[in-house]
Design a protein around this motif. Structure first.
Motif, PDB file in Angstrom:
ATOM      1  N   ILE B  58      24.394 -32.738 -64.843  1.00  0.00           N
ATOM      2  CA  ILE B  58      23.850 -33.870 -64.094  1.00  0.00           C
ATOM      3  C   ILE B  58      24.611 -34.025 -62.791  1.00  0.00           C
ATOM      4  CG2 ILE B  58      23.532 -36.353 -64.062  1.00  0.00           C
ATOM      5  CD1 ILE B  58      23.739 -36.176 -67.173  1.00  0.00           C
ATOM      6  N   VAL B  61      23.923 -31.377 -60.290  1.00  0.00           N
ATOM      7  CA  VAL B  61      22.631 -31.619 -59.632  1.00  0.00           C
ATOM      8  C   VAL B  61      22.795 -32.667 -58.537  1.00  0.00           C
ATOM      9  CG1 VAL B  61      20.378 -32.667 -60.005  1.00  0.00           C
ATOM     10  CG2 VAL B  61      21.170 -30.878 -61.528  1.00  0.00           C
ATOM     11  N   ALA B  62      23.552 -33.727 -58.854  1.00  0.00           N
ATOM     12  CA  ALA B  62      23.728 -34.799 -57.878  1.00  0.00           C
ATOM     13  C   ALA B  62      24.447 -34.300 -56.628  1.00  0.00           C
ATOM     14  CB  ALA B  62      24.504 -35.954 -58.504  1.00  0.00           C
ATOM     15  N   TYR B 112      17.380 -29.709 -69.579  1.00  0.00           N
ATOM     16  CA  TYR B 112      18.271 -29.495 -68.446  1.00  0.00           C
ATOM     17  C   TYR B 112      18.179 -28.087 -67.895  1.00  0.00           C
ATOM     18  CZ  TYR B 112      20.371 -34.048 -68.701  1.00  0.00           C
ATOM     19  OH  TYR B 112      20.568 -35.383 -68.648  1.00  0.00           O
ATOM     20  N   GLN B 113      17.797 -27.146 -68.739  1.00  0.00           N
ATOM     21  CA  GLN B 113      17.575 -25.796 -68.221  1.00  0.00           C
ATOM     22  C   GLN B 113      16.430 -25.841 -67.216  1.00  0.00           C
ATOM     23  OE1 GLN B 113      19.446 -23.303 -69.658  1.00  0.00           O
ATOM     24  NE2 GLN B 113      20.204 -24.365 -71.459  1.00  0.00           N
ATOM     25  N   THR B 115      15.331 -28.573 -65.690  1.00  0.00           N
ATOM     26  CA  THR B 115      15.762 -29.390 -64.549  1.00  0.00           C
ATOM     27  C   THR B 115      16.504 -28.533 -63.541  1.00  0.00           C
ATOM     28  OG1 THR B 115      16.092 -31.212 -66.069  1.00  0.00           O
ATOM     29  CG2 THR B 115      17.052 -31.462 -63.905  1.00  0.00           C
ATOM     30  N   ILE B 119      15.428 -28.021 -59.658  1.00  0.00           N
ATOM     31  CA  ILE B 119      16.289 -28.414 -58.540  1.00  0.00           C
ATOM     32  C   ILE B 119      16.657 -27.186 -57.713  1.00  0.00           C
ATOM     33  CG2 ILE B 119      18.473 -29.531 -57.909  1.00  0.00           C
ATOM     34  CD1 ILE B 119      16.472 -31.394 -59.195  1.00  0.00           C
ATOM     35  N   LEU B 122      13.921 -26.385 -55.443  1.00  0.00           N
ATOM     36  CA  LEU B 122      13.800 -27.299 -54.304  1.00  0.00           C
ATOM     37  C   LEU B 122      14.915 -27.067 -53.295  1.00  0.00           C
ATOM     38  CD1 LEU B 122      12.851 -30.550 -56.212  1.00  0.00           C
ATOM     39  CD2 LEU B 122      11.350 -29.103 -54.865  1.00  0.00           C
ATOM     40  N   LEU B 123      16.105 -26.732 -53.797  1.00  0.00           N
ATOM     41  CA  LEU B 123      17.230 -26.561 -52.875  1.00  0.00           C
ATOM     42  C   LEU B 123      17.204 -25.198 -52.198  1.00  0.00           C
ATOM     43  CD1 LEU B 123      20.172 -28.088 -54.907  1.00  0.00           C
ATOM     44  CD2 LEU B 123      19.115 -29.025 -52.883  1.00  0.00           C
ATOM     45  N   GLN B 178       9.626 -37.676 -64.116  1.00  0.00           N
ATOM     46  CA  GLN B 178      10.452 -37.657 -62.905  1.00  0.00           C
ATOM     47  C   GLN B 178      10.549 -36.242 -62.344  1.00  0.00           C
ATOM     48  OE1 GLN B 178      14.596 -38.256 -62.744  1.00  0.00           O
ATOM     49  NE2 GLN B 178      14.480 -39.221 -60.739  1.00  0.00           N
ATOM     50  N   LEU B 179      10.644 -35.273 -63.236  1.00  0.00           N
ATOM     51  CA  LEU B 179      10.703 -33.881 -62.775  1.00  0.00           C
ATOM     52  C   LEU B 179       9.433 -33.489 -62.035  1.00  0.00           C
ATOM     53  CD1 LEU B 179      12.356 -31.629 -65.503  1.00  0.00           C
ATOM     54  CD2 LEU B 179      13.219 -32.286 -63.272  1.00  0.00           C
ATOM     55  N   LEU B 182       9.514 -34.909 -58.599  1.00  0.00           N
ATOM     56  CA  LEU B 182      10.411 -34.148 -57.721  1.00  0.00           C
ATOM     57  C   LEU B 182       9.775 -32.830 -57.307  1.00  0.00           C
ATOM     58  CD1 LEU B 182      13.816 -34.665 -59.554  1.00  0.00           C
ATOM     59  CD2 LEU B 182      13.231 -35.468 -57.266  1.00  0.00           C
ATOM     60  N   ARG B 185       6.940 -33.351 -54.777  1.00  0.00           N
ATOM     61  CA  ARG B 185       7.229 -34.189 -53.622  1.00  0.00           C
ATOM     62  C   ARG B 185       7.001 -33.495 -52.270  1.00  0.00           C
ATOM     63  NH1 ARG B 185      11.003 -35.032 -50.155  1.00  0.00           N
ATOM     64  NH2 ARG B 185      12.242 -33.358 -51.032  1.00  0.00           N
TER      65      ARG B 185
END
Lengths: 380, 295
Positions: B58, B61-62, B112-113, B115, B119, B122-123, B178-179, B182, B185
């Motif tokens: 987590i 990711v933040a 989380y895998q 997630t 992420i 997206l990054l 939420q995923l 994201l 988006r």
């Protein structure tokens, strides 16, 4: 000398192709294989490292070899290297046996008992190939469907599946702290029988810097054991908070084994001084999490809290228990001595801090900040 | 303010890092079955290790660092999907029925895998991810949802779930919503028409509705009463995310059709809920001004 040996046999992919000696006579241009032997046999893609990623994935890095130069030269070098390795191995095995006969440290066995020396000895006399720390083999179907770059825990498998021998063992000291040591790195065995006096653990105590033990927690002041117990609430409220923990927090963050915790808790109720400080820290974290889930239980809060405002009370109560947990961990010197309860207390403490108003909202708000400034954000 | 938040988060991150190292010193990165431990302790170790790795993910990711460092590529078995009473010192018995006490944590761990993949996608893309990649990640999320349904449903019906199992199921669904938000988006503000933009619109709309609906449950459904602490924290943040997306969709669309009025009333309802919670939840308190501005 040994290093030289290693270099000679190190089949780096560029080694065979960039010959430092320019051949006098041009030989017919035979293309030398660049992939490792296993990948060539399997006709698999090889990234030509040592060990290559394909062999690593197959969990057999020790089988990854390269065949550069002429066949006869390669076998000549590797057989001499093999000879030197096997003589080294024999020497080491001999030392281990002698060390065991002299009574070296024993790993912890089932229920904290010591395992038999013979068993230890069989673990120690690993074949050379096992000196690579090999993770247990798992059928591919039990791996999570993720790419190789992400980490994975293995899906639960039948518990009685035989696994490759452990590469290390747990050692507990007199004060109950536990340490994991990797067996094949125990060089103490190499010292026995060499007229070097073994340094006993008592003589070799690491210097303790009292001031820095609390880092990064704020507990610089040394706290007496009694003071740590003073913050425990009376039994009725304590029982209530523990039950709140199991009703409201444990379903979402099920870390503790409930029957075992309850067993330890009743032991604590009988004799509060009998539990180790790290377990006391764990109890405080449980109380803190229980308090953070409190809703409208005015009566309980009235008995425990100092403030009149019930919201502030619940928050401050939770924060107070968190601080108490940190003090316990610091007093237990958690930076140098740990038990499983130290680890559990810390993990749950981070969860508690992240969830409590303040730091908890920082995660969420950090996500919010990222969101508003158009970066991807997530808060779980 | 952002700096201050990052400082506090990094303190938490440092603690998690420290704890990982303590866990390693205790041998928690090695599966308990290899350490001659009794089943209860081995299982406690697996749980604590998995839970810590989750916290670590987590925070990674933040900080925009979703990839997992090689440190964690260790082979530790996931905790057994069974109840505490089935874990005895000498053996672990399978649970007679599902979901168990561990189902939620294990499901979240698996998520989380996904997630991490979302992420990373997206990054990694300085522009925006390809439609193909987005759709494949969408399928991954859908596959996770399907697993939860299999785990949680009784007679293929998740509406029959009781007590905290219903809460857990809804929380997992909220994470997946939420995923989805994201993931889609980068495409939400497109004015193009076609199959994909329409899919983006409908996916975002249904996930936003889903998040706000689940947030409502926390404060109106008696089964969720014990978990209001969560609803006021992260639950409210998820709902805020949903509300912002809903507001963005409303700003884009015309204000005449029936769907507009329905969405508008859902958004207003959520703002009212945020106002009523403002006293007890700092997230709600901060969300109000943003949402009222967007409205």
């Amino acid at each position: 000398m040994r290093m030289q040996n290693m270099e000679n046999t190190n089949p780096s992919p560029t080694f065979g192709t960039q010959s430092s000696q320019v051949p006098q006579k041009r030989r017919p241009n035979v293309r030398k294989p660049l992939s490792c032997t296993v990948c060539r046999q399997r006709k698999a893609k090889c990234n030509r490292r040592l060990p290559c990623s394909a062999c690593e994935q197959r969990r057999s890095p020790h089988l990854c070899t390269y065949n550069h130069g002429s066949q006869s030269q390669a076998s000549h070098v590797s057989s001499s290297y093999r000879d030197s390795l096997s003589s080294q191995l024999e020497g080491l095995e001999d030392l281990v046996q002698r060390h065991l006969a002299a009574g070296g440290p024993r790993p912890r066995g089932d229920h904290g008992a010591c395992v038999q020396a013979e068993q230890f000895s069989s673990n120690q006399s690993l074949a050379m190939s096992e000196i690579y720390i090999q993770p247990p083999r798992t059928p591919p179907s039990q791996l999570l469907p993720v790419d190789e770059n992400s980490f994975h825990l293995v899906e639960p498998v039948a518990r009685d599946t035989p696994r490759s021998g452990p590469c290390g063992a747990l050692y507990s000291s007199d004060d109950g702290s536990v340490e994991y040591k990797v067996d094949c790195l125990h060089w103490t065995s190499a010292l026995s029988g060499r007229n070097i006096r073994e340094v006993s653990k008592a003589e070799f105590k690491p210097p303790v810097n009292k001031a820095s033990n609390g880092f990064p927690f704020h507990a610089a002041k040394p706290t007496s054991i009694d003071a740590l117990h003073e913050m425990i609430p009376p039994k009725r409220q304590r029982d209530y908070l523990v039950s709140r923990y199991f009703a409201s927090i444990a379903p979402l963050y099920h870390i503790l084994h409930e029957p075992k915790f309850c067993e330890d808790y009743s032991q604590f109720c009988r004799d509060p001084q009998s539990v180790p400080l790290s377990w006391l820290a764990l109890l405080y974290v449980v109380l803190s999490l229980g308090a953070s889930a409190l809703g409208d239980e005015l009566e309980l809060l009235g008995q425990l809290g100092v403030e009149n405002d019930r919201l502030t009370t619940a928050k401050s109560l939770s924060a107070r228990f968190q601080n108490a947990a940190m003090s316990c961990l610091a007093a237990d010197q958690f930076m140098i001595r740990h038990r499983l309860s130290t680890f559990q207390a810390l993990t749950m403490l981070i969860y508690a801090m992240n969830n409590s108003e303040g730091t908890g909202s920082t995660w969420a708000l950090l996500g919010m900040h990222g969101k508003l400034s158009s970066g991807p954000s997530v808060a779980f | 303010m952002a700096n201050c938040l990052v400082d506090r988060l990094s303190l938490s991150n440092n603690r998690a890092g420290l704890t990982v190292h303590i866990g390693t010193a205790l041998g928690c990165h090695i599966d308990g079955s290899q350490l001659k431990l009794d089943c209860i302790e081995a299982e406690e170790r697996r749980r604590a290790w998995a839970a810590l790795l989750m916290l670590h993910t987590i925070q990674g990711v933040a900080f925009g660092k979703p990839e997992i460092t090689p440190l964690y590529r260790k082979q530790v078995t996931l905790p057994a999907d069974t109840n505490d009473m089935n874990i005895l010192r000498d053996r672990i018995e399978p649970a007679p029925n599902h979901p168990t006490q561990m189902t939620y944590l294990i499901s979240k761990f698996r998520l989380y895998q996904t997630t991490s993949n979302v992420i990373q996608c997206l990054l990694d893309n300085s522009q925006r991810p390809s439609e193909r990649l987005v759709l494949s990640l969408d399928l991954q999320i859908e596959a996770e949802r399907q697993k939860w349904e299999d785990q949680y449903s009784h007679d293929n019906d998740t509406s029959l779930l009781q007590g905290h199992h219903r809460v857990q199921y809804n929380m997992l669904v909220a994470y997946s919503h939420q995923l989805i938000l994201l993931l889609y988006r980068p495409f939400l503000n497109d004015n193009a028409t076609g199959e994909f933009p329409e899919r983006v619109q409908s996916k975002c709309l249904s996930s936003a509705h889903g998040l706000l609906e689940i947030h409502k449950l926390f404060f109106e459904d008696p089964a969720f009463k014990d978990f209001r602490w969560y609803g006021m924290g992260l639950g409210s943040f998820h709902a805020f995310h949903g509300a912002v997306v809903l507001a963005a969709i409303l700003l884009k669309s015309g204000n005449s059709d029936a769907a507009y009025h329905m969405n508008r009333s859902i958004l207003d309802g959520s703002i009212q809920r945020f106002i009523s919670l403002a006293e007890r939840s700092s997230i709600c308190a901060r969300a109000i001004s943003v949402l009222q501005y967007l409205r």
